[in-house]
Design a protein around this motif. Structure first.
Motif, PDB file in Angstrom:
ATOM      1  N   PRO A 129       0.849  -1.198   0.000  1.00  0.00           N
ATOM      2  CA  PRO A 129       0.000   0.000   0.000  1.00  0.00           C
ATOM      3  C   PRO A 129       0.885   1.250   0.000  1.00  0.00           C
ATOM      4  O   PRO A 129       2.013   1.225   0.500  1.00  0.00           O
ATOM      5  CB  PRO A 129      -0.769  -0.097   1.317  1.00  0.00           C
ATOM      6  CG  PRO A 129      -0.646  -1.514   1.748  1.00  0.00           C
ATOM      7  CD  PRO A 129       0.649  -2.024   1.187  1.00  0.00           C
ATOM      8  N   THR A 133       0.147  10.556  -0.078  1.00  0.00           N
ATOM      9  CA  THR A 133      -0.822  10.916  -1.107  1.00  0.00           C
ATOM     10  C   THR A 133      -0.038  11.171  -2.394  1.00  0.00           C
ATOM     11  O   THR A 133       1.005  11.820  -2.363  1.00  0.00           O
ATOM     12  CB  THR A 133      -1.601  12.176  -0.689  1.00  0.00           C
ATOM     13  OG1 THR A 133      -2.354  11.858   0.481  1.00  0.00           O
ATOM     14  CG2 THR A 133      -2.540  12.651  -1.796  1.00  0.00           C
ATOM     15  N   PRO A 147      -5.130  10.540  -7.669  1.00  0.00           N
ATOM     16  CA  PRO A 147      -5.723   9.195  -7.706  1.00  0.00           C
ATOM     17  C   PRO A 147      -6.066   8.730  -6.286  1.00  0.00           C
ATOM     18  O   PRO A 147      -5.331   9.044  -5.349  1.00  0.00           O
ATOM     19  CB  PRO A 147      -4.604   8.318  -8.288  1.00  0.00           C
ATOM     20  CG  PRO A 147      -3.569   9.255  -8.816  1.00  0.00           C
ATOM     21  CD  PRO A 147      -3.733  10.563  -8.114  1.00  0.00           C
ATOM     22  N   ALA A 148      -7.169   8.030  -6.151  1.00  0.00           N
ATOM     23  CA  ALA A 148      -7.598   7.540  -4.833  1.00  0.00           C
ATOM     24  C   ALA A 148      -6.504   6.637  -4.264  1.00  0.00           C
ATOM     25  O   ALA A 148      -6.125   5.636  -4.879  1.00  0.00           O
ATOM     26  CB  ALA A 148      -8.909   6.775  -4.956  1.00  0.00           C
ATOM     27  N   ARG A 149      -5.998   6.994  -3.088  1.00  0.00           N
ATOM     28  CA  ARG A 149      -4.844   6.281  -2.544  1.00  0.00           C
ATOM     29  C   ARG A 149      -5.142   4.796  -2.310  1.00  0.00           C
ATOM     30  O   ARG A 149      -4.254   3.946  -2.451  1.00  0.00           O
ATOM     31  CB  ARG A 149      -4.382   6.955  -1.251  1.00  0.00           C
ATOM     32  CG  ARG A 149      -3.029   6.446  -0.800  1.00  0.00           C
ATOM     33  CD  ARG A 149      -2.444   7.272   0.320  1.00  0.00           C
ATOM     34  NE  ARG A 149      -3.306   7.241   1.486  1.00  0.00           N
ATOM     35  CZ  ARG A 149      -3.130   8.012   2.552  1.00  0.00           C
ATOM     36  NH1 ARG A 149      -2.162   8.898   2.561  1.00  0.00           N
ATOM     37  NH2 ARG A 149      -3.945   7.918   3.573  1.00  0.00           N
ATOM     38  N   ALA A 150      -6.384   4.502  -1.956  1.00  0.00           N
ATOM     39  CA  ALA A 150      -6.723   3.103  -1.660  1.00  0.00           C
ATOM     40  C   ALA A 150      -6.519   2.197  -2.874  1.00  0.00           C
ATOM     41  O   ALA A 150      -6.377   0.984  -2.731  1.00  0.00           O
ATOM     42  CB  ALA A 150      -8.158   3.007  -1.160  1.00  0.00           C
ATOM     43  N   THR A 151      -6.518   2.785  -4.078  1.00  0.00           N
ATOM     44  CA  THR A 151      -6.349   1.958  -5.290  1.00  0.00           C
ATOM     45  C   THR A 151      -4.885   1.880  -5.724  1.00  0.00           C
ATOM     46  O   THR A 151      -4.573   1.178  -6.688  1.00  0.00           O
ATOM     47  CB  THR A 151      -7.152   2.525  -6.473  1.00  0.00           C
ATOM     48  OG1 THR A 151      -6.558   3.780  -6.874  1.00  0.00           O
ATOM     49  CG2 THR A 151      -8.617   2.741  -6.106  1.00  0.00           C
ATOM     50  N   LEU A 152      -3.993   2.591  -5.055  1.00  0.00           N
ATOM     51  CA  LEU A 152      -2.586   2.643  -5.483  1.00  0.00           C
ATOM     52  C   LEU A 152      -1.738   1.623  -4.733  1.00  0.00           C
ATOM     53  O   LEU A 152      -1.980   1.344  -3.560  1.00  0.00           O
ATOM     54  CB  LEU A 152      -2.005   4.038  -5.232  1.00  0.00           C
ATOM     55  CG  LEU A 152      -2.643   5.175  -6.023  1.00  0.00           C
ATOM     56  CD1 LEU A 152      -2.049   6.513  -5.581  1.00  0.00           C
ATOM     57  CD2 LEU A 152      -2.440   4.982  -7.517  1.00  0.00           C
ATOM     58  N   ARG A 153      -0.733   1.091  -5.406  1.00  0.00           N
ATOM     59  CA  ARG A 153       0.226   0.191  -4.773  1.00  0.00           C
ATOM     60  C   ARG A 153       1.630   0.540  -5.270  1.00  0.00           C
ATOM     61  O   ARG A 153       1.813   0.826  -6.456  1.00  0.00           O
ATOM     62  CB  ARG A 153      -0.063  -1.279  -5.145  1.00  0.00           C
ATOM     63  CG  ARG A 153      -1.398  -1.817  -4.656  1.00  0.00           C
ATOM     64  CD  ARG A 153      -1.470  -1.931  -3.136  1.00  0.00           C
ATOM     65  NE  ARG A 153      -2.753  -2.469  -2.699  1.00  0.00           N
ATOM     66  CZ  ARG A 153      -3.835  -1.729  -2.457  1.00  0.00           C
ATOM     67  NH1 ARG A 153      -3.794  -0.411  -2.608  1.00  0.00           N
ATOM     68  NH2 ARG A 153      -4.955  -2.305  -2.063  1.00  0.00           N
ATOM     69  N   THR A 195      -1.314  -9.502  -8.142  1.00  0.00           N
ATOM     70  CA  THR A 195      -0.491  -8.931  -7.073  1.00  0.00           C
ATOM     71  C   THR A 195      -0.470  -9.869  -5.869  1.00  0.00           C
ATOM     72  O   THR A 195      -1.440 -10.575  -5.590  1.00  0.00           O
ATOM     73  CB  THR A 195      -1.018  -7.555  -6.628  1.00  0.00           C
ATOM     74  OG1 THR A 195      -2.332  -7.695  -6.080  1.00  0.00           O
ATOM     75  CG2 THR A 195      -1.054  -6.576  -7.793  1.00  0.00           C
TER      76      THR A 195
END
Ligand code: CTP
Ligand code: MG
Length: 223
Positions: A129, A133, A147-153, A195
């Motif tokens: 994760p 931001t 971009p929405a952080r919850a969708t980023l890796r 992933t």
């Protein structure tokens, strides 16, 4: 099912700014490449290792990598080095591409990637994760979006692939000059990329600050 590791180690290490190419810089008295190879061996899932080294350091790389390893010369960009390694790959079903710069990657990450491949995935990457931001910006330095952080890796290595899949993806991406990892070539080729959890210790040693962190981690281990 033969699983081979390909270790890109042919970069210059410009951002680290050391006296040697990065993979040959010392960490706890041993080259970064030696740590990366040891992690692969300790994982117990790798049958053979191919190191991709600077053309003028092939013998040195072979000495560091030891037995059950071969060494080939790299290219100008990382993707060129990966292609050089792929060209030397014979008889392998799966390949794990693992940057020498991720010297302290725990064997458990390597095992997770290999096991996902063996279960039938075509492409597997370890991810974490994102804690910052992240914003996209325009050419003038103004924010374009968030971009929405919850969708980023954040993505690490080893990245694992079925060999013909990575070969085809890299051949198709020959003209691309913007590949920052191998999964990107697969994404563009329409390959689903799975992933698995990465590990903070698999961080890439890129800057002098990263090397200081790695040195303190190694020193703490020795205590
Ligand atoms: N790499 C490679 N061949 C290249 C460039 C990079 O094999 N032409 C390897 C590096 O040796 C490293 C990994 O790819 O193990 C990740 O690249 P990076 O961290 O960018 O390393 P360098 O390219 O060496 O560093 P820099 O970009 O700061 O010069
Ligand atoms: Mg680089």
């Amino acid at each position: 099912m033969r699983t081979v590791a390909l270790v890109p180690a042919a970069g210059k290490g410009t951002r680290l700014g050391g006296a040697l190419p990065k993979a040959f810089m010392a960490l706890g008295g041993r080259p970064l490449l030696s740590w990366a190879v040891a992690g692969l061996r300790d994982s117990g899932v790798i049958d053979h290792i191919i190191v991709v080294a600077p053309a003028d350091r092939l013998a040195e790389a072979q000495e560091i990598a030891g037995p059950r390893a071969s060494v080939v010369a790299g290219g100008a960009e990382r993707a060129d080095s990966v292609r050089a390694g792929l060209a030397a790959l014979e008889g392998a079903h799966h390949v794990l591409v693992h940057d020498a710069a991720r010297a302290l990657t725990p064997p458990s990450v390597i095992v997770r990637v290999a096991e996902a491949l063996w279960s039938g995935e075509d492409a597997v990457i370890p991810v974490l994760p994102v804690t910052d931001t992240v914003k996209t910006i325009d050419e003038h330095g103004y924010v374009a979006g968030t971009p929405a952080r919850a969708t980023l890796r954040a993505v690490q290595t080893p990245q694992g692939f079925r060999v013909p899949v990575l070969r085809a993806a890299h051949a198709a991406a020959l003209a691309a000059d913007d590949l920052t990892d191998d999964a990107m070539a697969c994404e563009r080729h329409g390959v689903p990329v799975r992933t698995v959890p990465g590990d903070p210790l698999a961080f890439k040693i890129t800057t002098p600050l990263d090397l200081r962190l790695a040195e303190s981690l190694v020193a703490a281990r020795a205590d």
